[in-house]
Structure formats: structure tokens, C-alpha cells
Design a protein around this motif. Structure first.
Motif, PDB file in Angstrom:
ATOM      1  N   LEU A   7     104.846 -55.695 -90.193  1.00  0.00           N
ATOM      2  CA  LEU A   7     104.813 -56.817 -89.255  1.00  0.00           C
ATOM      3  C   LEU A   7     105.125 -58.141 -89.934  1.00  0.00           C
ATOM      4  O   LEU A   7     105.753 -59.026 -89.352  1.00  0.00           O
ATOM      5  CB  LEU A   7     103.444 -56.872 -88.579  1.00  0.00           C
ATOM      6  N   THR A  31     105.125 -55.358 -78.443  1.00  0.00           N
ATOM      7  CA  THR A  31     104.853 -55.824 -79.805  1.00  0.00           C
ATOM      8  C   THR A  31     105.583 -57.127 -80.086  1.00  0.00           C
ATOM      9  O   THR A  31     105.020 -58.068 -80.642  1.00  0.00           O
ATOM     10  CB  THR A  31     105.275 -54.751 -80.828  1.00  0.00           C
ATOM     11  N   MET A 373      97.138 -58.695 -84.510  1.00  0.00           N
ATOM     12  CA  MET A 373      98.050 -57.600 -84.170  1.00  0.00           C
ATOM     13  C   MET A 373      97.953 -56.476 -85.193  1.00  0.00           C
ATOM     14  O   MET A 373      97.979 -55.296 -84.851  1.00  0.00           O
ATOM     15  CB  MET A 373      99.488 -58.128 -84.119  1.00  0.00           C
ATOM     16  N   ASN A 377      96.973 -52.717 -84.341  1.00  0.00           N
ATOM     17  CA  ASN A 377      97.843 -51.597 -84.719  1.00  0.00           C
ATOM     18  C   ASN A 377      97.074 -50.534 -85.485  1.00  0.00           C
ATOM     19  O   ASN A 377      97.266 -49.330 -85.278  1.00  0.00           O
ATOM     20  CB  ASN A 377      99.016 -52.095 -85.564  1.00  0.00           C
TER      21      ASN A 377
END
Length: 401
Positions: A7, A31, A373, A377
Motif C-alpha cells: 500500500l 481500496t 487501511m 487489510n
């Protein structure tokens, strides 16, 4: 989106993209939407634009707004508050601009995302024919807030004394608050003709404060500042070598990459530009440029810095509200920027960063930040792993039985 790409790398790639592309990328996946809408990414993208001097545009005020991207050209820019040529730009900060149609019609607007927020009515109604209003717009970094300051001057009931009201709008709480215990030197700034002529009515943002210049008749410090965090007024000194006692010396203020600048116009002969490299430290005043004016009839009396070129060797200046010039810091030469304004004369220029900064306290539709995030995840992966394990154990027991 490939699960193999971390990411952080995706965010690093995205932060180098223009806002127009990022708004399209939001539709790729949840996402992407969550990343681009997050507060962490919005700040990452903004900081990258500031440090690389990219994603900048100029707002030209003519019969309507024009958007100028140097090297690309001019495009008409219609904003939701548009009433023709009457809309004023009060200031710009991190991609947000403050707009004004009247004393009772104010708004904040992000030209990149096309989001508009109409402000509530200020508490003090302007019903005085001799009233004059200062405005200023900027960011309160300590509270991650954006604020619009309104300083109202009007004659008192006796018609002689000047009364002052100061109100500050906070985007974070969407309301106005009055400032009390105002210093007396605020009354020295009442001069409608002076501020209208020299455009001193709109505060200049630098060092976390807004700045205005007082009329020359004032016997006090020439620069007035308002700290957006402490919500306090104070005064700043000019460089020691600047003498404003002469009749043909005029002073104006500007901002360049977060630093306060002062322009000194000497007898329509030459202009000195000073920069305060450390805010509120008098010893940090440094002369940046000195420019000879072409002729007394074509003076530089109205001069304002807009920004550096990407390589930092040129300075973009607005001259007399009618043209833009590049000043080469190495050769001390000027070059006019050719602009096709479709036959329209522009009267003001505002530099605006293209950004994703929202007009609400929330970070965006999906929000959560990059770290959030990552955590989600990992939680999703854990759920998938747990389900596979439970399915395997359940199948295994069935085989045994």
C-alpha cells in the motif's frame, strides 16, 4: 489492484498524480477510493505538491474566472457562487479559496474537486454606509482547521471614533466567533481609500498568521498580523533600511512559499523586495530582489509575488493587475508571460494549489488513513485465513467420522 503491491508504494505512486486523475482512480476499486479519500493520503499528496512546486494553477479574475496552468494555457472556470464579475477571491490556502459575493454571501470552494461550502451568516450585520471590512483566509495547523477572518471598521455613534469588530469563522466547527480584548492599534487601520487603492484589505498568509499594511498616516508599526492559532493581533517591524517617512515611498506585503514579503516602492524609480525568512524575527529580513521600474508612467506600483518556477531560478510576479512576468534571479531580467485571455482583461490573480482537501472535518467518503487501511487489510486476511482453517478442520472431521 494487485495484492502483491504494498500500500505504501501505491500511495507513493498516487501522490505524484494530478487531482483530476486521482478523482478518476477512485472509481477503480474500494481500496483506491479508501486510499485517495483518506486524510493521510490527502496530506501526503498536498505535501508532495508543495515540496515539488507542482499541481499549481492561477485563478485570473476577469468578467468571469479563468484558470491558467503555465505551459498549458487558459480555460474558463465557472464556480457555483458565480454571479458574473462581482465575485471576489479573499484568499487561497492548500487548494481552498474563499469567495465573496457580498458581506452576507461568503463561501469556501475547492476548484479541483468542485466542492463548495456556503458559510453561515456572520453575527455582526453590516448596516453602516462608511464600514470597511478586512478579510483574511488561512490554515490553523495546530488544530488542522481552516479559518476566515473578518475585521469590520465603522464609525461610532458620534460619527468620529472608529469602532472595530473581529469575527473568525472555523471550518471545523462551521461557525463564527467574535474576538474580544482587541488592541487599540486596530483603529489606526481605518482608511477606506488607501486600502481600496493599494489592495491591503485582503490578508496575506505567512508563518501561520495573516498580515495587512497600515496607512502611512499611522504612527505605529506598518505591518499588522493576526495569529490563526492564538487568535491574537500583533505588530511586525519593517527592515531597518526601509524608511517610510518619505512621501514617495509606498509599502505592500506579499507571501512567497510561506514566508512574509515586503515590497518597497521608491519614488516610482525602483522596487525592493524583502523576505522575512524566520517569522516575527526582525533580524531575518533579507533583500531578495531590486528591480528598476521601466518609466514613471509604466510603474511597478502594484507588484505581487506569486511563486517560484519549479527549478527555483525564476520568480513569477503580477504587475499592475494586468500582466504576469518572470523575474530571473540569476540575470535580474524580466520576461512577460504571454497569456491568451480570449480578449478579457483580468484585474486580480490568485495562485491556487490543486488538492484533495475536503470542505468538512471528515477525511472523505471511505476515510481511515493509510495505517487504518493496512490494519483493515490485515483483519481481512486474518478472516480469510480463519475461514480456510475452519473449513479444513470441518472437512477433516467429516473424513474421520
Amino acid at each position: 489492484m494487485s495484492k502483491k503491491i504494498p500500500l505504501d508504494i501505491i500511495a507513493d505512486i498516487f501522490c505524484r498524480q494530478p487531482v483530476k486523475s486521482l478523482l478518476r482512480f477512485r472509481c477503480v476499486s474500494k481500496t483506491c477510493c479508501s486510499l485517495i479519500d483518506s486524510q493521510d493520503f490527502i496530506k501526503l499528496h498536498l505535501n508532495h505538491s508543495i515540496t515539488t512546486r507542482s499541481n499549481r494553477r492561477l485563478i485570473l479574475k476577469a468578467a468571469y474566472f479563468l484558470t491558467l496552468t503555465l505551459g498549458i494555457g487558459v480555460q474558463p472556470h465557472h464556480h457555483p457562487l458565480n454571479i458574473g464579475s462581482g465575485t471576489e477571491v479573499l484568499g487561497s490556502c492548500n487548494g481552498l479559496i474563499a469567495l465573496c459575493n457580498s458581506v452576507q454571501e461568503l463561501a469556501l470552494f475547492n476548484p479541483s474537486t468542485r466542492k463548495l461550502k456556503t458559510l453561515p451568516l456572520p453575527p455582526c450585520f453590516v448596516g453602516f454606509p462608511s464600514a470597511f471590512i478586512f478579510y483574511g483566509f488561512g490554515q490553523d495547523k495546530s488544530n488542522d482547521d481552516y479559518k476566515l477572518v473578518r475585521v469590520l471598521h465603522f464609525k461610532g455613534n458620534d460619527g468620529e471614533d472608529v469602532e472595530v469588530e473581529v469575527e473568525v469563522y472555523s471550518l471545523k466547527i462551521n461557525s463564527w466567533r467574535r474576538i474580544s480584548n482587541l488592541p487599540r492599534f486596530l483603529r489606526d487601520f481605518y482608511d477606506y481609500l488607501y486600502h481600496s487603492l493599494f489592495r491591503k484589505g485582503y490578508g496575506v498568509l505567512a508563518g501561520g498568521a495573516l498580515h495587512w499594511v497600515s496607512p502611512k498616516s499611522s504612527t505605529r508599526s506598518v505591518i499588522m498580523a493576526f495569529n490563526l492559532v492564538a487568535k491574537e493581533f500583533y505588530q511586525l517591524p519593517l527592515p531597518d533600511s526601509v524608511n517610510v517617512s518619505y512621501a514617495n515611498v509606498h509599502v505592500d506585503v506579499g507571501s512567497l512559499e510561506g514566508c512574509l514579503c515586503v515590497f518597497c516602492f521608491y519614488n516610482l524609480v525602483y522596487v525592493d523586495m524583502w523576505m522575512m525568512k524566520e517569522h516575527a524575527v526582525k533580524e531575518s529580513w533579507t533583500k531578495l530582489i531590486s528591480v528598476q521600474e521601466p518609466t514613471p508612467t509604466r510603474s511597478f506600483l502594484f507588484l505581487r509575488p506569486l511563486g517560484y518556477s519549479r527549478n527555483g531560478v525564476k520568480l513569477l510576479l503580477e504587475v499592475r493587475r494586468e500582466k504576469l512576468v518572470w523575474f530571473d534571479l540569476e540575470t535580474n531580467s524580466l520576461r512577460t508571460v504571454k497569456i491568451d485571455t480570449h480578449g478579457l482583461d483580468f484585474v486580480d490573480t490568485e495562485i491556487c494549489m490543486a488538492s484533495l482537501v475536503p470542505l468538512s472535518d471528515a477525511g472523505g467518503g471511505c476515510g481511515g488513513g493509510i495505517n487504518g487501511m493496512k490494519r483493515r487489510n490485515l483483519e481481512e486476511k486474518e478472516k480469510i485465513h480463519k475461514k480456510k482453517r475452519d473449513d479444513f478442520l470441518s472437512t477433516g472431521f467429516k473424513l474421520v467420522l
